[in-house]
Design a protein around this motif. Structure first.
Motif, PDB file in Angstrom:
ATOM      1  N   GLN A 177       0.832  -1.215   0.000  1.00 49.78           N
ATOM      2  CA  GLN A 177       0.000   0.000   0.000  1.00 49.78           C
ATOM      3  C   GLN A 177       0.860   1.256   0.000  1.00 49.78           C
ATOM      4  OE1 GLN A 177      -3.214   0.316  -0.184  1.00 49.78           O
ATOM      5  NE2 GLN A 177      -4.190  -1.556   0.567  1.00 49.78           N
ATOM      6  N   LEU A 178       2.107   1.096   0.444  1.00 52.16           N
ATOM      7  CA  LEU A 178       3.012   2.250   0.487  1.00 52.16           C
ATOM      8  C   LEU A 178       3.861   2.330  -0.771  1.00 52.16           C
ATOM      9  CD1 LEU A 178       4.357   1.510   4.100  1.00 52.16           C
ATOM     10  CD2 LEU A 178       2.363   2.876   3.498  1.00 52.16           C
ATOM     11  N   GLY A 179       3.666   1.382  -1.680  1.00 50.87           N
ATOM     12  CA  GLY A 179       4.438   1.376  -2.921  1.00 50.87           C
ATOM     13  C   GLY A 179       5.815   0.773  -2.763  1.00 50.87           C
ATOM     14  N   ILE A 180       6.016   0.013  -1.685  1.00 53.25           N
ATOM     15  CA  ILE A 180       7.302  -0.679  -1.521  1.00 53.25           C
ATOM     16  C   ILE A 180       7.056  -2.181  -1.337  1.00 53.25           C
ATOM     17  CG2 ILE A 180       8.730   1.232  -0.673  1.00 53.25           C
ATOM     18  CD1 ILE A 180       8.048   0.570   2.126  1.00 53.25           C
ATOM     19  N   VAL A 181       8.124  -2.937  -1.544  1.00 55.17           N
ATOM     20  CA  VAL A 181       7.993  -4.396  -1.478  1.00 55.17           C
ATOM     21  C   VAL A 181       8.525  -4.874  -0.130  1.00 55.17           C
ATOM     22  CG1 VAL A 181       8.770  -6.571  -2.511  1.00 55.17           C
ATOM     23  CG2 VAL A 181       8.306  -4.585  -3.972  1.00 55.17           C
ATOM     24  N   ALA A 182       7.750  -5.688   0.537  1.00 57.26           N
ATOM     25  CA  ALA A 182       8.233  -6.255   1.798  1.00 57.26           C
ATOM     26  C   ALA A 182       9.434  -7.156   1.505  1.00 57.26           C
ATOM     27  CB  ALA A 182       7.128  -7.055   2.466  1.00 57.26           C
ATOM     28  N   PRO A 183      10.551  -6.983   2.204  1.00 58.96           N
ATOM     29  CA  PRO A 183      11.714  -7.851   1.967  1.00 58.96           C
ATOM     30  C   PRO A 183      11.351  -9.330   2.163  1.00 58.96           C
ATOM     31  CG  PRO A 183      12.306  -5.976   3.332  1.00 58.96           C
ATOM     32  CD  PRO A 183      10.823  -5.929   3.191  1.00 58.96           C
ATOM     33  N   PHE A 184      12.104 -10.209   1.481  1.00 56.66           N
ATOM     34  CA  PHE A 184      11.725 -11.635   1.499  1.00 56.66           C
ATOM     35  C   PHE A 184      11.699 -12.209   2.907  1.00 56.66           C
ATOM     36  CE2 PHE A 184      16.314 -11.881   1.383  1.00 56.66           C
ATOM     37  CZ  PHE A 184      16.608 -12.980   2.176  1.00 56.66           C
ATOM     38  N   TRP A 185      12.564 -11.687   3.777  1.00 57.75           N
ATOM     39  CA  TRP A 185      12.583 -12.270   5.129  1.00 57.75           C
ATOM     40  C   TRP A 185      11.440 -11.742   5.989  1.00 57.75           C
ATOM     41  CZ3 TRP A 185      14.269  -8.511   8.778  1.00 57.75           C
ATOM     42  CH2 TRP A 185      14.923  -7.400   8.226  1.00 57.75           C
ATOM     43  N   PHE A 186      10.854 -10.603   5.654  1.00 63.57           N
ATOM     44  CA  PHE A 186       9.588 -10.187   6.273  1.00 63.57           C
ATOM     45  C   PHE A 186       8.517 -11.207   5.865  1.00 63.57           C
ATOM     46  CE2 PHE A 186       9.627  -5.335   7.248  1.00 63.57           C
ATOM     47  CZ  PHE A 186      11.002  -5.263   7.393  1.00 63.57           C
ATOM     48  N   LYS A 187       8.496 -11.463   4.540  1.00 63.57           N
ATOM     49  CA  LYS A 187       7.500 -12.395   3.985  1.00 63.57           C
ATOM     50  C   LYS A 187       7.648 -13.786   4.619  1.00 63.57           C
ATOM     51  CE  LYS A 187       8.523 -14.734   0.505  1.00 63.57           C
ATOM     52  NZ  LYS A 187       9.148 -16.058   0.393  1.00 63.57           N
ATOM     53  N   ASP A 188       8.901 -14.261   4.719  1.00 62.93           N
ATOM     54  CA  ASP A 188       9.127 -15.593   5.282  1.00 62.93           C
ATOM     55  C   ASP A 188       8.632 -15.681   6.727  1.00 62.93           C
ATOM     56  OD1 ASP A 188      10.246 -16.449   2.946  1.00 62.93           O
ATOM     57  OD2 ASP A 188      12.329 -16.239   3.606  1.00 62.93           O
ATOM     58  N   THR A 189       8.834 -14.599   7.470  1.00 64.46           N
ATOM     59  CA  THR A 189       8.404 -14.611   8.876  1.00 64.46           C
ATOM     60  C   THR A 189       6.884 -14.735   8.948  1.00 64.46           C
ATOM     61  OG1 THR A 189      10.274 -13.152   9.350  1.00 64.46           O
ATOM     62  CG2 THR A 189       8.632 -13.386  11.088  1.00 64.46           C
ATOM     63  N   MET A 190       6.200 -14.097   8.038  1.00 67.01           N
ATOM     64  CA  MET A 190       4.739 -14.201   8.009  1.00 67.01           C
ATOM     65  C   MET A 190       4.302 -15.598   7.556  1.00 67.01           C
ATOM     66  SD  MET A 190       2.064 -11.535   6.441  1.00 67.01           S
ATOM     67  CE  MET A 190       0.321 -11.836   6.460  1.00 67.01           C
ATOM     68  N   VAL A 191       4.980 -16.116   6.545  1.00 67.29           N
ATOM     69  CA  VAL A 191       4.660 -17.474   6.076  1.00 67.29           C
ATOM     70  C   VAL A 191       4.789 -18.463   7.236  1.00 67.29           C
ATOM     71  CG1 VAL A 191       5.500 -19.388   4.632  1.00 67.29           C
ATOM     72  CG2 VAL A 191       5.250 -17.106   3.644  1.00 67.29           C
ATOM     73  N   ASN A 192       5.826 -18.317   8.027  1.00 63.32           N
ATOM     74  CA  ASN A 192       6.052 -19.241   9.142  1.00 63.32           C
ATOM     75  C   ASN A 192       4.902 -19.222  10.148  1.00 63.32           C
ATOM     76  OD1 ASN A 192       8.458 -19.885   8.007  1.00 63.32           O
ATOM     77  ND2 ASN A 192       9.725 -18.699   9.437  1.00 63.32           N
ATOM     78  N   THR A 193       4.184 -18.111  10.211  1.00 60.79           N
ATOM     79  CA  THR A 193       3.100 -18.005  11.191  1.00 60.79           C
ATOM     80  C   THR A 193       1.741 -18.351  10.586  1.00 60.79           C
ATOM     81  OG1 THR A 193       4.337 -16.227  12.241  1.00 60.79           O
ATOM     82  CG2 THR A 193       2.041 -16.468  12.904  1.00 60.79           C
ATOM     83  N   VAL A 194       1.450 -17.830   9.394  1.00 63.00           N
ATOM     84  CA  VAL A 194       0.082 -17.995   8.872  1.00 63.00           C
ATOM     85  C   VAL A 194       0.011 -18.798   7.577  1.00 63.00           C
ATOM     86  CG1 VAL A 194      -0.720 -15.868   9.973  1.00 63.00           C
ATOM     87  CG2 VAL A 194       0.097 -15.768   7.618  1.00 63.00           C
ATOM     88  N   GLY A 195       1.160 -19.203   7.056  1.00 64.65           N
ATOM     89  CA  GLY A 195       1.150 -20.037   5.851  1.00 64.65           C
ATOM     90  C   GLY A 195       1.252 -19.232   4.568  1.00 64.65           C
ATOM     91  N   HIS A 196       1.480 -19.961   3.471  1.00 62.63           N
ATOM     92  CA  HIS A 196       1.758 -19.319   2.179  1.00 62.63           C
ATOM     93  C   HIS A 196       0.555 -18.571   1.608  1.00 62.63           C
ATOM     94  CE1 HIS A 196       5.823 -20.494   1.030  1.00 62.63           C
ATOM     95  NE2 HIS A 196       5.621 -21.556   1.789  1.00 62.63           N
ATOM     96  N   ARG A 197      -0.605 -19.233   1.625  1.00 64.84           N
ATOM     97  CA  ARG A 197      -1.747 -18.652   0.899  1.00 64.84           C
ATOM     98  C   ARG A 197      -2.180 -17.326   1.520  1.00 64.84           C
ATOM     99  NH1 ARG A 197      -3.435 -16.699  -2.782  1.00 64.84           N
ATOM    100  NH2 ARG A 197      -5.558 -16.808  -3.545  1.00 64.84           N
ATOM    101  N   THR A 198      -2.296 -17.324   2.840  1.00 61.66           N
ATOM    102  CA  THR A 198      -2.717 -16.092   3.521  1.00 61.66           C
ATOM    103  C   THR A 198      -1.680 -14.996   3.315  1.00 61.66           C
ATOM    104  OG1 THR A 198      -3.884 -17.373   5.176  1.00 61.66           O
ATOM    105  CG2 THR A 198      -3.359 -15.126   5.766  1.00 61.66           C
ATOM    106  N   THR A 199      -0.418 -15.371   3.371  1.00 54.52           N
ATOM    107  CA  THR A 199       0.653 -14.388   3.205  1.00 54.52           C
ATOM    108  C   THR A 199       0.634 -13.799   1.798  1.00 54.52           C
ATOM    109  OG1 THR A 199       2.016 -15.608   4.770  1.00 54.52           O
ATOM    110  CG2 THR A 199       3.160 -14.032   3.375  1.00 54.52           C
ATOM    111  N   GLU A 200       0.440 -14.677   0.817  1.00 56.04           N
ATOM    112  CA  GLU A 200       0.437 -14.230  -0.576  1.00 56.04           C
ATOM    113  C   GLU A 200      -0.634 -13.151  -0.793  1.00 56.04           C
ATOM    114  OE1 GLU A 200      -0.584 -17.370  -3.326  1.00 56.04           O
ATOM    115  OE2 GLU A 200       0.888 -16.638  -4.743  1.00 56.04           O
ATOM    116  N   LEU A 201      -1.826 -13.457  -0.299  1.00 55.13           N
ATOM    117  CA  LEU A 201      -2.942 -12.521  -0.454  1.00 55.13           C
ATOM    118  C   LEU A 201      -2.677 -11.228   0.321  1.00 55.13           C
ATOM    119  CD1 LEU A 201      -5.809 -12.552  -1.736  1.00 55.13           C
ATOM    120  CD2 LEU A 201      -6.669 -13.169   0.522  1.00 55.13           C
ATOM    121  N   ALA A 202      -2.221 -11.400   1.546  1.00 53.58           N
ATOM    122  CA  ALA A 202      -2.004 -10.234   2.421  1.00 53.58           C
ATOM    123  C   ALA A 202      -0.944  -9.302   1.850  1.00 53.58           C
ATOM    124  CB  ALA A 202      -1.592 -10.710   3.815  1.00 53.58           C
TER     125      ALA A 202
END
Ligand SMILES: CC/C=C\C/C=C\C/C=C\C/C=C/C(=O)SCCNC(=O)CCNC(=O)[C@H](O)C(C)(C)COP(=O)(O)OP(=O)(O)OC[C@H]1O[C@@H](n2cnc3c(N)ncnc32)[C@H](O)[C@@H]1OP(=O)(O)O
Length: 229
Positions: A177-202
Protein backbone atom coordinates in the motif's frame (compact mmCIF):
# COMPACT_ATOMS: atom_id res chain seq x y z
CA UNK A 1 -4.01 -15.32 29.59
CA UNK A 2 -3.36 -18.47 27.64
CA UNK A 3 -1.17 -18.90 24.63
CA UNK A 4 -1.11 -21.49 21.88
CA UNK A 5 1.77 -23.63 20.83
CA UNK A 6 4.46 -23.11 18.24
CA UNK A 7 7.18 -25.38 17.04
CA UNK A 8 10.27 -23.68 18.34
CA UNK A 9 12.54 -25.11 20.98
CA UNK A 10 16.03 -26.08 21.90
CA UNK A 11 16.26 -23.80 24.91
CA UNK A 12 16.46 -24.80 28.54
CA UNK A 13 14.33 -21.79 29.33
CA UNK A 14 11.35 -23.11 27.42
CA UNK A 15 8.71 -24.62 29.68
CA UNK A 16 8.40 -28.41 29.51
CA UNK A 17 4.73 -28.14 28.71
CA UNK A 18 4.20 -26.55 25.33
CA UNK A 19 1.22 -24.55 26.56
CA UNK A 20 2.40 -21.74 28.75
CA UNK A 21 0.54 -19.29 30.90
CA UNK A 22 1.62 -15.85 31.91
CA UNK A 23 0.00 -14.22 34.92
CA UNK A 24 0.12 -10.46 34.85
CA UNK A 25 -2.03 -9.73 37.93
CA UNK A 26 -1.18 -7.19 40.60
CA UNK A 27 2.20 -8.07 42.24
CA UNK A 28 2.26 -6.39 45.48
CA UNK A 29 3.75 -7.42 48.70
CA UNK A 30 7.20 -6.42 49.78
CA UNK A 31 9.01 -9.68 49.03
CA UNK A 32 7.66 -9.54 45.50
CA UNK A 33 8.72 -5.96 44.97
CA UNK A 34 12.28 -6.74 45.99
CA UNK A 35 12.51 -9.20 43.13
CA UNK A 36 11.72 -6.60 40.55
CA UNK A 37 14.45 -5.09 38.42
CA UNK A 38 13.73 -2.06 36.29
CA UNK A 39 15.83 -0.36 33.70
CA UNK A 40 14.98 2.43 31.37
CA UNK A 41 16.57 3.83 28.25
CA UNK A 42 15.05 6.82 26.50
CA UNK A 43 12.86 4.75 24.20
CA UNK A 44 12.41 1.46 26.06
CA UNK A 45 11.52 0.58 29.65
CA UNK A 46 12.13 -2.90 31.01
CA UNK A 47 10.67 -4.44 34.18
CA UNK A 48 11.86 -7.89 35.15
CA UNK A 49 10.14 -9.87 37.88
CA UNK A 50 12.78 -12.37 38.92
CA UNK A 51 10.27 -14.39 40.94
CA UNK A 52 8.32 -15.27 37.76
CA UNK A 53 11.19 -14.88 35.32
CA UNK A 54 9.06 -12.61 33.14
CA UNK A 55 10.20 -9.27 31.80
CA UNK A 56 7.95 -6.64 30.26
CA UNK A 57 9.61 -4.45 27.67
CA UNK A 58 7.58 -1.31 26.98
CA UNK A 59 8.15 0.90 23.96
CA UNK A 60 8.00 4.55 24.92
CA UNK A 61 9.01 6.46 21.82
CA UNK A 62 6.28 8.96 20.89
CA UNK A 63 4.51 9.68 18.71
CA UNK A 64 4.30 6.17 17.19
CA UNK A 65 7.20 3.97 18.40
CA UNK A 66 8.75 4.08 14.95
CA UNK A 67 11.77 1.84 14.55
CA UNK A 68 14.60 4.34 14.23
CA UNK A 69 18.27 3.43 14.49
CA UNK A 70 18.27 4.63 18.12
CA UNK A 71 15.15 2.64 18.94
CA UNK A 72 16.49 -0.54 17.34
CA UNK A 73 19.84 -0.16 19.08
CA UNK A 74 18.17 0.25 22.47
CA UNK A 75 15.89 -2.69 21.72
CA UNK A 76 18.81 -5.01 20.93
CA UNK A 77 20.77 -3.90 23.99
CA UNK A 78 17.74 -4.43 26.26
CA UNK A 79 17.10 -7.86 24.79
CA UNK A 80 20.75 -8.85 25.17
CA UNK A 81 20.73 -7.80 28.82
CA UNK A 82 17.67 -9.95 29.50
CA UNK A 83 19.24 -12.79 27.55
CA UNK A 84 22.26 -12.67 29.87
CA UNK A 85 20.12 -12.58 33.02
CA UNK A 86 19.56 -16.21 33.93
CA UNK A 87 16.53 -15.28 36.04
CA UNK A 88 14.70 -14.14 32.91
CA UNK A 89 12.79 -16.83 31.02
CA UNK A 90 10.36 -14.83 28.99
CA UNK A 91 9.78 -11.35 27.69
CA UNK A 92 6.59 -9.54 26.79
CA UNK A 93 7.07 -6.72 24.29
CA UNK A 94 4.38 -4.07 24.32
CA UNK A 95 3.77 -0.34 24.01
CA UNK A 96 3.55 2.32 26.66
CA UNK A 97 1.74 4.58 24.17
CA UNK A 98 -2.01 4.59 23.69
CA UNK A 99 -3.28 3.18 20.36
CA UNK A 100 0.09 2.33 18.79
CA UNK A 101 2.21 -0.78 19.17
CA UNK A 102 4.71 0.35 16.53
CA UNK A 103 4.32 2.25 13.23
CA UNK A 104 7.14 0.17 11.74
CA UNK A 105 10.39 1.38 10.28
CA UNK A 106 11.05 5.06 10.83
CA UNK A 107 10.39 6.61 7.46
CA UNK A 108 12.76 9.46 8.22
CA UNK A 109 15.61 6.93 8.41
CA UNK A 110 15.02 5.99 4.79
CA UNK A 111 14.95 9.45 3.30
CA UNK A 112 17.89 11.71 2.40
CA UNK A 113 20.44 9.81 4.44
CA UNK A 114 24.00 8.88 3.42
CA UNK A 115 24.65 5.37 2.08
CA UNK A 116 26.67 4.66 5.26
CA UNK A 117 23.81 5.69 7.52
CA UNK A 118 21.32 3.67 5.41
CA UNK A 119 23.59 0.63 5.74
CA UNK A 120 23.80 1.08 9.50
CA UNK A 121 20.04 1.42 9.77
CA UNK A 122 19.29 -1.62 7.65
CA UNK A 123 21.80 -3.69 9.63
CA UNK A 124 20.01 -2.65 12.83
CA UNK A 125 16.65 -3.76 11.40
CA UNK A 126 18.12 -7.17 10.56
CA UNK A 127 19.82 -7.38 13.94
CA UNK A 128 16.50 -6.79 15.71
CA UNK A 129 14.92 -9.61 13.73
CA UNK A 130 17.81 -12.02 14.26
CA UNK A 131 18.03 -11.36 17.99
CA UNK A 132 14.30 -11.64 18.58
CA UNK A 133 13.82 -14.72 16.37
CA UNK A 134 16.85 -16.43 17.83
CA UNK A 135 16.13 -15.57 21.45
CA UNK A 136 16.45 -18.29 24.05
CA UNK A 137 13.63 -16.68 25.97
CA UNK A 138 9.94 -17.17 25.33
CA UNK A 139 8.92 -14.02 23.47
CA UNK A 140 5.40 -12.61 23.47
CA UNK A 141 4.01 -9.58 21.67
CA UNK A 142 1.16 -7.90 23.56
CA UNK A 143 -0.11 -5.77 20.69
CA UNK A 144 -2.02 -2.93 22.29
CA UNK A 145 -2.38 -0.73 19.25
CA UNK A 146 -1.79 -0.46 15.51
CA UNK A 147 1.08 -2.47 14.15
CA UNK A 148 1.73 -1.94 10.44
CA UNK A 149 4.73 -3.12 8.40
CA UNK A 150 7.90 -3.29 10.56
CA UNK A 151 5.71 -3.22 13.70
CA UNK A 152 3.95 -6.30 12.39
CA UNK A 153 7.32 -7.93 11.61
CA UNK A 154 8.36 -7.44 15.21
CA UNK A 155 5.13 -9.04 16.46
CA UNK A 156 5.43 -11.93 13.99
CA UNK A 157 8.99 -12.55 15.10
CA UNK A 158 7.83 -13.30 18.64
CA UNK A 159 6.80 -16.80 19.66
CA UNK A 160 3.28 -15.74 20.66
CA UNK A 161 0.96 -12.81 19.94
CA UNK A 162 -1.97 -11.31 21.79
CA UNK A 163 -3.79 -8.33 20.33
CA UNK A 164 -6.18 -5.88 21.94
CA UNK A 165 -9.54 -5.91 20.19
CA UNK A 166 -10.29 -2.46 18.85
CA UNK A 167 -11.62 -1.80 15.36
CA UNK A 168 -9.11 1.03 14.94
CA UNK A 169 -6.11 -1.25 15.44
CA UNK A 170 -4.69 -2.97 12.38
CA UNK A 171 -1.81 -5.37 11.90
CA UNK A 172 -0.19 -6.54 8.71
CA UNK A 173 2.66 -6.25 6.24
CA UNK A 174 1.03 -3.42 4.30
CA UNK A 175 4.14 -2.29 2.42
CA UNK A 176 2.43 -2.76 -0.95
CA UNK A 177 0.00 0.00 0.00
CA UNK A 178 3.01 2.25 0.49
CA UNK A 179 4.44 1.38 -2.92
CA UNK A 180 7.30 -0.68 -1.52
CA UNK A 181 7.99 -4.40 -1.48
CA UNK A 182 8.23 -6.26 1.80
CA UNK A 183 11.71 -7.85 1.97
CA UNK A 184 11.73 -11.63 1.50
CA UNK A 185 12.58 -12.27 5.13
CA UNK A 186 9.59 -10.19 6.27
CA UNK A 187 7.50 -12.40 3.99
CA UNK A 188 9.13 -15.59 5.28
CA UNK A 189 8.40 -14.61 8.88
CA UNK A 190 4.74 -14.20 8.01
CA UNK A 191 4.66 -17.47 6.08
CA UNK A 192 6.05 -19.24 9.14
CA UNK A 193 3.10 -18.01 11.19
CA UNK A 194 0.08 -18.00 8.87
CA UNK A 195 1.15 -20.04 5.85
CA UNK A 196 1.76 -19.32 2.18
CA UNK A 197 -1.75 -18.65 0.90
CA UNK A 198 -2.72 -16.09 3.52
CA UNK A 199 0.65 -14.39 3.21
CA UNK A 200 0.44 -14.23 -0.58
CA UNK A 201 -2.94 -12.52 -0.45
CA UNK A 202 -2.00 -10.23 2.42
CA UNK A 203 1.19 -9.02 0.76
CA UNK A 204 -0.31 -8.60 -2.69
CA UNK A 205 -3.08 -6.41 -1.31
CA UNK A 206 -1.11 -4.85 1.54
CA UNK A 207 -3.81 -5.91 4.01
CA UNK A 208 -4.12 -4.75 7.59
CA UNK A 209 -6.18 -7.07 9.79
CA UNK A 210 -8.30 -6.42 12.85
CA UNK A 211 -7.67 -8.66 15.87
CA UNK A 212 -10.68 -10.98 15.27
CA UNK A 213 -9.85 -11.33 11.54
CA UNK A 214 -6.24 -12.09 12.32
CA UNK A 215 -7.34 -14.63 14.91
CA UNK A 216 -9.42 -16.42 12.29
CA UNK A 217 -6.37 -16.65 10.06
CA UNK A 218 -4.34 -18.20 12.88
CA UNK A 219 -2.10 -15.25 13.57
CA UNK A 220 -2.60 -16.09 17.24
CA UNK A 221 -4.80 -18.07 19.54
CA UNK A 222 -5.94 -15.29 21.82
CA UNK A 223 -7.03 -11.71 21.76
CA UNK A 224 -7.83 -9.36 24.52
CA UNK A 225 -11.10 -7.45 24.84
CA UNK A 226 -9.63 -4.62 26.85
CA UNK A 227 -8.19 -1.78 24.82
CA UNK A 228 -5.09 -1.78 27.02
CA UNK A 229 -3.50 -5.07 27.94
C1 LIG B 1 17.79 2.43 4.48
C2 LIG B 1 16.84 1.37 4.24
C3 LIG B 1 17.25 0.58 3.11
C4 LIG B 1 16.51 -0.27 2.51
C5 LIG B 1 15.14 -0.54 2.92
C6 LIG B 1 14.21 -0.29 1.83
C7 LIG B 1 13.00 -0.58 1.89
C8 LIG B 1 12.34 -1.26 3.05
C9 LIG B 1 11.21 -1.92 2.50
C10 LIG B 1 10.24 -2.41 3.20
C11 LIG B 1 10.16 -2.53 4.65
C12 LIG B 1 9.40 -1.43 5.24
C13 LIG B 1 8.93 -1.53 6.45
C14 LIG B 1 8.25 -0.43 7.14
O1 LIG B 1 7.94 -0.58 8.30
S1 LIG B 1 7.99 1.05 6.33
C15 LIG B 1 7.02 1.99 7.47
C16 LIG B 1 5.62 1.61 7.32
N1 LIG B 1 4.79 2.24 8.30
C17 LIG B 1 3.85 3.08 7.98
O2 LIG B 1 3.65 3.41 6.83
C18 LIG B 1 3.04 3.62 9.12
C19 LIG B 1 2.43 4.87 8.70
N2 LIG B 1 1.76 5.45 9.85
C20 LIG B 1 0.47 5.21 10.12
O3 LIG B 1 -0.21 4.43 9.50
C21 LIG B 1 -0.10 6.00 11.24
O4 LIG B 1 0.79 7.05 11.55
C22 LIG B 1 -0.37 5.19 12.52
C23 LIG B 1 -1.56 4.24 12.29
C24 LIG B 1 0.84 4.39 12.95
C25 LIG B 1 -0.76 6.17 13.65
O5 LIG B 1 -1.82 6.98 13.23
P1 LIG B 1 -2.18 8.29 14.08
O6 LIG B 1 -3.35 8.91 13.37
O7 LIG B 1 -2.34 7.96 15.50
O8 LIG B 1 -0.89 9.20 13.97
P2 LIG B 1 -0.39 10.09 12.72
O9 LIG B 1 -0.94 11.44 12.85
O10 LIG B 1 -0.60 9.38 11.44
O11 LIG B 1 1.19 10.11 12.99
C26 LIG B 1 1.72 10.83 14.11
C27 LIG B 1 3.13 11.26 13.74
O12 LIG B 1 3.94 10.09 13.60
C28 LIG B 1 4.62 10.16 12.32
N3 LIG B 1 4.80 8.78 11.81
C29 LIG B 1 3.87 7.87 11.57
N4 LIG B 1 4.42 6.73 11.12
C30 LIG B 1 5.74 6.94 11.06
C31 LIG B 1 6.85 6.14 10.65
N5 LIG B 1 6.72 4.88 10.23
N6 LIG B 1 8.07 6.68 10.71
C32 LIG B 1 8.25 7.95 11.14
N7 LIG B 1 7.24 8.76 11.54
C33 LIG B 1 6.01 8.27 11.51
C34 LIG B 1 3.64 10.97 11.47
O13 LIG B 1 4.34 11.50 10.37
C35 LIG B 1 3.21 12.01 12.44
O14 LIG B 1 4.24 12.94 12.57
P3 LIG B 1 3.92 14.50 12.72
O15 LIG B 1 3.17 14.88 11.49
O16 LIG B 1 5.26 15.15 12.83
O17 LIG B 1 3.09 14.62 13.96
Amino acid sequence: MGFGTVSRGGSSRWPDQRLCTVEMGPPCHTSCLSRRKSSSSPKIKVDLDSSTGIAVMKFQSPPVNSLSLDFLTEFCISLEKLEMDRSCRGVVVTSALPKIFSAGLDIMEMYGKSPERCGEFWKAVQEMWLKLYGSNMVTIAAINGSSPAGGCLMALTCDYRIMAENPRYGIGLNETQLGIVAPFWFKDTMVNTVGHRTTELALELGLLYSAPDALRLAWWTSWCRRTRC
